[in-house]
Enzyme design. Structure first.
Site, mmCIF file in Angstrom:
data_model
loop_
_atom_site.group_PDB
_atom_site.id
_atom_site.type_symbol
_atom_site.label_atom_id
_atom_site.label_comp_id
_atom_site.label_asym_id
_atom_site.label_seq_id
_atom_site.Cartn_x
_atom_site.Cartn_y
_atom_site.Cartn_z
ATOM 1 N N ASP A 67 0.816 -1.210 0.000
ATOM 2 C CA ASP A 67 0.000 0.000 0.000
ATOM 3 C C ASP A 67 0.856 1.269 0.000
ATOM 4 O OD1 ASP A 67 0.935 -0.355 2.596
ATOM 5 O OD2 ASP A 67 -1.022 -0.797 3.430
ATOM 6 N N ASN A 136 -7.503 -2.752 14.240
ATOM 7 C CA ASN A 136 -8.896 -3.049 13.888
ATOM 8 C C ASN A 136 -9.006 -4.267 12.957
ATOM 9 O OD1 ASN A 136 -7.933 -2.101 11.465
ATOM 10 N ND2 ASN A 136 -9.298 -0.330 11.330
ATOM 11 N N HIS A 138 -7.288 -4.765 10.128
ATOM 12 C CA HIS A 138 -7.049 -4.544 8.697
ATOM 13 C C HIS A 138 -5.748 -5.221 8.242
ATOM 14 C CE1 HIS A 138 -4.764 -0.436 9.255
ATOM 15 N NE2 HIS A 138 -3.934 -1.444 9.348
ATOM 16 N N GLU A 143 -9.712 -2.000 5.223
ATOM 17 C CA GLU A 143 -10.334 -1.689 6.504
ATOM 18 C C GLU A 143 -11.589 -2.534 6.727
ATOM 19 O OE1 GLU A 143 -8.589 0.044 8.409
ATOM 20 O OE2 GLU A 143 -8.218 2.098 7.772
HETATM 21 P P1 PGA Z 1 1.961 -1.284 12.627
HETATM 22 O O1 PGA Z 1 0.795 -1.341 11.566
HETATM 23 O O2 PGA Z 1 2.962 -2.315 12.205
HETATM 24 O O3 PGA Z 1 2.497 0.094 12.548
HETATM 25 O O4 PGA Z 1 1.346 -1.630 13.957
HETATM 26 C C1 PGA Z 1 0.345 -2.586 11.141
HETATM 27 C C2 PGA Z 1 -0.755 -2.383 10.141
HETATM 28 O O5 PGA Z 1 -1.499 -1.404 10.278
HETATM 29 O O6 PGA Z 1 -0.886 -3.205 9.234
#
Ligand code: PGA
Length: 246
Positions: A67, A136, A138, A143
């Site tokens: 992404d 959450n 994702h 999302e």
């Molecule tokens: P993070 O994010 O590694 O910064 O916790 C993980 C994600 O949102 O996929």
């Protein structure tokens, strides 16, 4: 799903770097699906150390990132292209022309996403896809929703993701509101998926990914249907799974 218990962040990162190193050793021209965020930083450090020790050769590897923020150019320090250069690509012998990140500067979402799907598809999809997981649930920037997504698309980030990611920006207002992300279906095309999670904030999402119903309210839960998923998570991230793993 194979769930590997790591004691802490360092242990998780070491185990993950070992698995990715094994993939690159077994198939030097492999396709890696790569992720950004705080979670994989230690893993990338481990890969750089293996490269510096002469144990890894990235010269034939190609990579596709999950992404990118919509509206950021690759030289913006907050962009995921910058993150990848800074944390991995600038420190190993990967050919940068074979490293792909969705183009955040292309505001034509439809054409940009179709082009990225074309690239990933032509490469035959990743041999190994590295994933973090959002608080959450994702994966990439897919999302929670009422359906699972297909190919690369433009998403509106949820308030919880904007807040979680604001720690990396000066002000929450600076966090982009949209991103381009590989779709859930594209992620599922990878031949192997490696999910990393650490810290108590991930405990509910890790539980729901591994043991919850398969539902788009937790996008990572679809991974239960993939035949080759390895989850490496630390004590805190596995806190709500203890009964199930005993
Ligand atoms: P993070 O994010 O590694 O910064 O916790 C993980 C994600 O949102 O996929």
């Amino acid at each position: 799903m194979k769930i590997i218990h790591a004691t802490d962040y360092e242990d998780m990162s070491r185990k993950a770097a070992n698995l990715i190193a094994a993939q690159v050793t077994l198939k030097p021209n492999c396709v890696l699906g790569l992720a950004t965020g705080s979670t994989p930083i230690g893993t990338y450090k481990g890969l750089v150390a293996k490269y510096e020790a002469g144990d890894l050769d990235f010269s034939e590897v190609s990579s596709y990132n999950l992404d990118e923020y919509r509206g950021l150019t690759g030289d913006d320090p907050q962009s995921y292209r910058y993150f990848m250069n800074d944390n991995l690509f600038d420190h190993v012998n990967i050919d940068k022309s074979r490293t792909f990140v969705p183009d955040g500067s292309n505001m034509d979402a439809e054409a940009n996403c179709a082009a990225y799907d074309g690239l990933v598809g032509a490469a035959g999809y990743p041999d190994l896809q590295l994933l973090g997981i959002g608080n959450n649930g994702h994966i990439g920037f897919n999302e929670p929703d009422d359906h699972f997504s297909c190919g690369t698309h433009c998403v509106d980030l949820t308030e919880s993701t904007i807040e979680a990611n604001s720690r990396l920006f000066d002000r929450i207002e600076d966090v982009p509101r949209q991103a381009y992300t590989m779709g859930t279906q594209t992620i599922m095309f990878a031949r192997q998926i490696l999910v990393l999670a650490n810290g108590e904030k991930k405990a509910q999402a890790v539980h729901d990914m591994c043991f919850g119903p398969i539902a788009p309210s937790c996008p990572a839960s679809i991974l239960q249907l993939h035949p080759n998923v390895v989850v490496i998570a630390d004590d805190e991230a596995l806190a709500l799974c203890k009964d199930k793993l005993a």
